[in-house]
Design a protein around this motif. Structure first.
Motif, PDB file in Angstrom:
ATOM      1  N   SER A   1      28.042  40.404  35.420  1.00 47.37           N
ATOM      2  CA  SER A   1      28.510  39.677  36.583  1.00 47.37           C
ATOM      3  C   SER A   1      27.677  37.966  36.211  1.00 47.37           C
ATOM      4  O   SER A   1      28.614  37.265  36.753  1.00 47.37           O
ATOM      5  CB  SER A   1      27.939  40.196  37.935  1.00 47.37           C
TER       6      SER A   1
ATOM      7  N   ASP B   1      35.507  41.239  38.473  1.00 44.69           N
ATOM      8  CA  ASP B   1      34.173  41.825  38.368  1.00 44.69           C
ATOM      9  C   ASP B   1      33.979  43.171  39.109  1.00 44.69           C
ATOM     10  O   ASP B   1      33.819  43.311  40.302  1.00 44.69           O
ATOM     11  CB  ASP B   1      33.209  41.052  38.967  1.00 44.69           C
ATOM     12  N   GLU B   2      34.446  44.335  38.214  1.00 45.58           N
ATOM     13  CA  GLU B   2      34.532  45.727  38.695  1.00 45.58           C
ATOM     14  C   GLU B   2      35.166  45.459  40.030  1.00 45.58           C
ATOM     15  O   GLU B   2      34.635  46.242  41.254  1.00 45.58           O
ATOM     16  CB  GLU B   2      32.736  45.967  39.011  1.00 45.58           C
TER      17      GLU B   2
END
Ligand SMILES: Nc1ncnc2c1ncn2[C@@H]1O[C@H](COP(=O)(O)OP(=O)(O)OP(=O)(O)O)[C@@H](O)[C@H]1O
Ligand SMILES: [Mg+2]
Length: 287
Positions: A70, A190-191
């Motif tokens: 991240s 991001d995820e």
């Protein structure tokens, strides 16, 4: 800063080679990182990351929790200042002193695990807000574009719905449509499926797959190995703030060279018959 630098990239003749916007030139990476270091206090989170993403490439980043994935995306989007090294966007050093942060961010779309939609605004208003306020696009034109953007994520029928009237998967697709409205040159994910119920993950991955197929340059942090395998052009494995292995997804996933990659993949149950091989280790983790 020269006047030419103030224009939208690709629109200035100086930015063009034989009529092709510089952004589309295959020889200029859309994103490149050179020796990027980033610490939070004593915690060195990125320890010299070198990375280059070509136009149209979908790069998948995997790695353990805390490995810096991240942080890497946040540094590219200038949400975190870096301590050393350089980050370039379409050849421009965006981490240089005096870079125009808001202009840089307009070229980068980012989607997070949390959808961050405004609860009091409809899908349509969530999607059009930024272009109306930042780009000063008139409402009617913004809404015309938004309908195209919502249709591209399969939600043209949901324009008048508020976030609480949408499933998590639909909300995340609105968030993607919102990012696309700014016509980004690269998308960072991001995820984005991590907070979704399992049955809603697929619809978001399909949207991302189609976006990749449309030629969007993408950096995708994910635990979805099937997505990595089928959609990723390249896969990067990060560990303790460094890229320890990279290559074609099938090569890294099926024939990891580095022991750390092997251990990670075993833990995420991606190796064939891996459940058979797993044991709880002394620390209570899975080995
Ligand atoms: N704003 C911050 N302030 C202090 N430390 C931070 C900050 N952001 C991240 N860190 C630390 O940096 C390290 C890397 O965090 P990061 O969120 O980049 O990891 P990650 O690979 O994305 O992990 P996950 O898979 O859990 O999302 C962690 O040790 C984390 O605690
Ligand atoms: Mg993370």
């Amino acid at each position: 800063m020269s006047a030419a630098r103030e224009t939208i990239p690709g629109s200035d003749p100086a930015d063009r080679v034989a009529g092709v916007p510089r952004a589309a030139r295959a020889d200029v990476p859309v994103v490149s990182l050179e020796g990027v270091h980033k610490s939070f206090g004593d915690n060195e989170v990125l320890r010299g990351v070198d990375l280059s993403v070509a136009a149209g490439q979908a790069l998948v980043i995997i790695g353990r929790s805390g490995s810096g994935k991240s942080t890497l995306l946040r540094c590219i989007n200038l949400l975190e200042p870096i301590d050393d090294g350089r980050i370039l966007l379409e050849g421009d050093e965006i981490t240089r002193r005096g870079a125009d942060v808001s202009r840089v961010r307009q070229r980068i779309g980012m989607v997070f695990q949390q959808f961050n939609l405004f609860p009091h605004l409809t899908a349509m208003d969530n999607v059009t807000l930024a272009v109306r306020k930042i780009r000063k696009v008139p409402r009617a034109e913004a809404e015309t574009r938004a309908r195209v953007s919502l249709a591209s994520v399969g939600l043209e029928e949901k324009a008048a719905h508020y976030p609480h009237q949408l499933s998590g998967g639909q909300q995340q697709r609105v968030a993607i449509a919102r990012a696309l409205m700014m016509e980004p040159h690269v998308m960072l994910f991001d995820e984005v499926t991590s907070a979704l119920d399992p049955e809603l993950v697929g619809e978001v991955l399909i949207v991302m797959r189609d976006l990749a197929r449309s030629g969007m340059t993408m950096l995708v942090v994910t635990h979805e190995m099937q997505f990595a395998r089928e959609v990723g052009d390249r896969l990067v494995f990060m560990d303790e703030g460094k890229i320890v292995e990279e290559g074609a997804p099938v090569d890294v996933l099926d024939r990891p060279r580095d022991e750390r990659t092997r251990t990670f993949l075993r833990r995420t149950l991606q190796l064939p018959d891996s459940l058979e091989e797993l044991e709880i280790n002394d620390e209570g983790g899975v080995a």
